[in-house]
Write a protein that holds these residues in place. Structure first.
Motif, PDB file in Angstrom:
ATOM      1  N   VAL A   1      -7.604  -1.596  -1.706  1.00 50.62           N
ATOM      2  CA  VAL A   1      -7.223  -0.271  -1.735  1.00 50.62           C
ATOM      3  C   VAL A   1      -7.593   0.628  -2.759  1.00 50.62           C
ATOM      4  O   VAL A   1      -7.424   0.086  -4.011  1.00 50.62           O
ATOM      5  CB  VAL A   1      -5.539  -0.290  -1.414  1.00 50.62           C
ATOM      6  CG1 VAL A   1      -5.210   1.436  -1.262  1.00 50.62           C
ATOM      7  CG2 VAL A   1      -5.158  -1.093  -0.411  1.00 50.62           C
TER       8      VAL A   1
ATOM      9  N   VAL B   1       0.690  -1.180  -0.212  1.00 51.48           N
ATOM     10  CA  VAL B   1       0.111  -0.021   0.031  1.00 51.48           C
ATOM     11  C   VAL B   1       0.838   1.255   0.021  1.00 51.48           C
ATOM     12  O   VAL B   1       0.779   2.168  -0.596  1.00 51.48           O
ATOM     13  CB  VAL B   1      -1.085   0.100   1.211  1.00 51.48           C
ATOM     14  CG1 VAL B   1      -1.704   1.221   1.196  1.00 51.48           C
ATOM     15  CG2 VAL B   1      -2.196  -1.166   1.160  1.00 51.48           C
TER      16      VAL B   1
ATOM     17  N   GLU C   1      -8.467   2.804   2.267  1.00 45.09           N
ATOM     18  CA  GLU C   1      -8.182   1.208   2.583  1.00 45.09           C
ATOM     19  C   GLU C   1      -9.338   0.698   3.047  1.00 45.09           C
ATOM     20  O   GLU C   1     -10.032   0.833   3.990  1.00 45.09           O
ATOM     21  CB  GLU C   1      -7.116   1.248   3.389  1.00 45.09           C
ATOM     22  CG  GLU C   1      -5.727   1.555   3.076  1.00 45.09           C
ATOM     23  CD  GLU C   1      -4.643   1.305   3.981  1.00 45.09           C
ATOM     24  OE1 GLU C   1      -4.625   0.172   4.470  1.00 45.09           O
ATOM     25  OE2 GLU C   1      -3.797   2.170   4.201  1.00 45.09           O
TER      26      GLU C   1
ATOM     27  N   VAL D   1      -6.457   8.215  -0.153  1.00 41.72           N
ATOM     28  CA  VAL D   1      -6.148   6.639  -0.212  1.00 41.72           C
ATOM     29  C   VAL D   1      -7.150   6.219   0.738  1.00 41.72           C
ATOM     30  O   VAL D   1      -7.391   6.769   1.939  1.00 41.72           O
ATOM     31  CB  VAL D   1      -4.830   6.525   0.412  1.00 41.72           C
ATOM     32  CG1 VAL D   1      -4.503   4.882   0.453  1.00 41.72           C
ATOM     33  CG2 VAL D   1      -3.565   7.147  -0.451  1.00 41.72           C
TER      34      VAL D   1
ATOM     35  N   TYR E   1      -7.327   4.285  -4.503  1.00 43.31           N
ATOM     36  CA  TYR E   1      -6.150   5.572  -4.689  1.00 43.31           C
ATOM     37  C   TYR E   1      -7.101   6.344  -5.671  1.00 43.31           C
ATOM     38  O   TYR E   1      -7.244   6.053  -6.692  1.00 43.31           O
ATOM     39  CB  TYR E   1      -4.905   5.154  -5.241  1.00 43.31           C
ATOM     40  CG  TYR E   1      -4.169   4.358  -4.272  1.00 43.31           C
ATOM     41  CD1 TYR E   1      -3.295   4.894  -3.417  1.00 43.31           C
ATOM     42  CD2 TYR E   1      -3.966   3.169  -4.698  1.00 43.31           C
ATOM     43  CE1 TYR E   1      -2.473   4.270  -2.837  1.00 43.31           C
ATOM     44  CE2 TYR E   1      -3.173   2.435  -4.043  1.00 43.31           C
ATOM     45  CZ  TYR E   1      -2.430   2.851  -3.046  1.00 43.31           C
ATOM     46  OH  TYR E   1      -1.688   1.889  -2.406  1.00 43.31           O
TER      47      TYR E   1
END
Length: 98
Positions: free
Chosen positions: A64, A27, A45, A43, A66
């Motif tokens: 994850v 990550v 998660e 970001v 982004y």
């Protein structure tokens, strides 16, 4: 002339075989890569999730999301890096509409 910045989002599905430290390192690796080549906006998660079907005999993975802004060339390079990185089960890069 200034390059046009587009908004993108990318989702990574990371193998849990890497272990907790390996997942956290993965990550962070992609967070650093995106920050070095684009403007990282967020970001998110999602954590450990059950997969809809087995991928490489794995039933769970770490997700994850982004969000970033970059020029048009960077997403292709990011996708290339995803494909050659061990531990990435699936990835998706989407250009968001303005």
């Amino acid at each position: 002339m200034e390059k046009i910045q587009n908004s993108y989002e990318t989702v990574l599905v990371i193998s849990l075989k890497l272990g907790d430290e390996g997942v956290a390192a993965m990550v962070q690796k992609f967070k650093d890569l995106i920050e070095a080549n684009a403007t990282l906006e967020s970001v998110d998660e999602w954590g450990k999730r059950r997969l809809a079907y087995l991928i490489n005999k794995e039933a769970e993975a770490y997700y994850v999301l982004y969000n970033f802004k970059s020029d048009a060339e960077f997403p292709a390079e990011l996708d290339r890096i995803y494909k050659i990185t061990d531990g990435i089960l699936r990835s998706l890069i989407i250009k968001k509409e303005a």
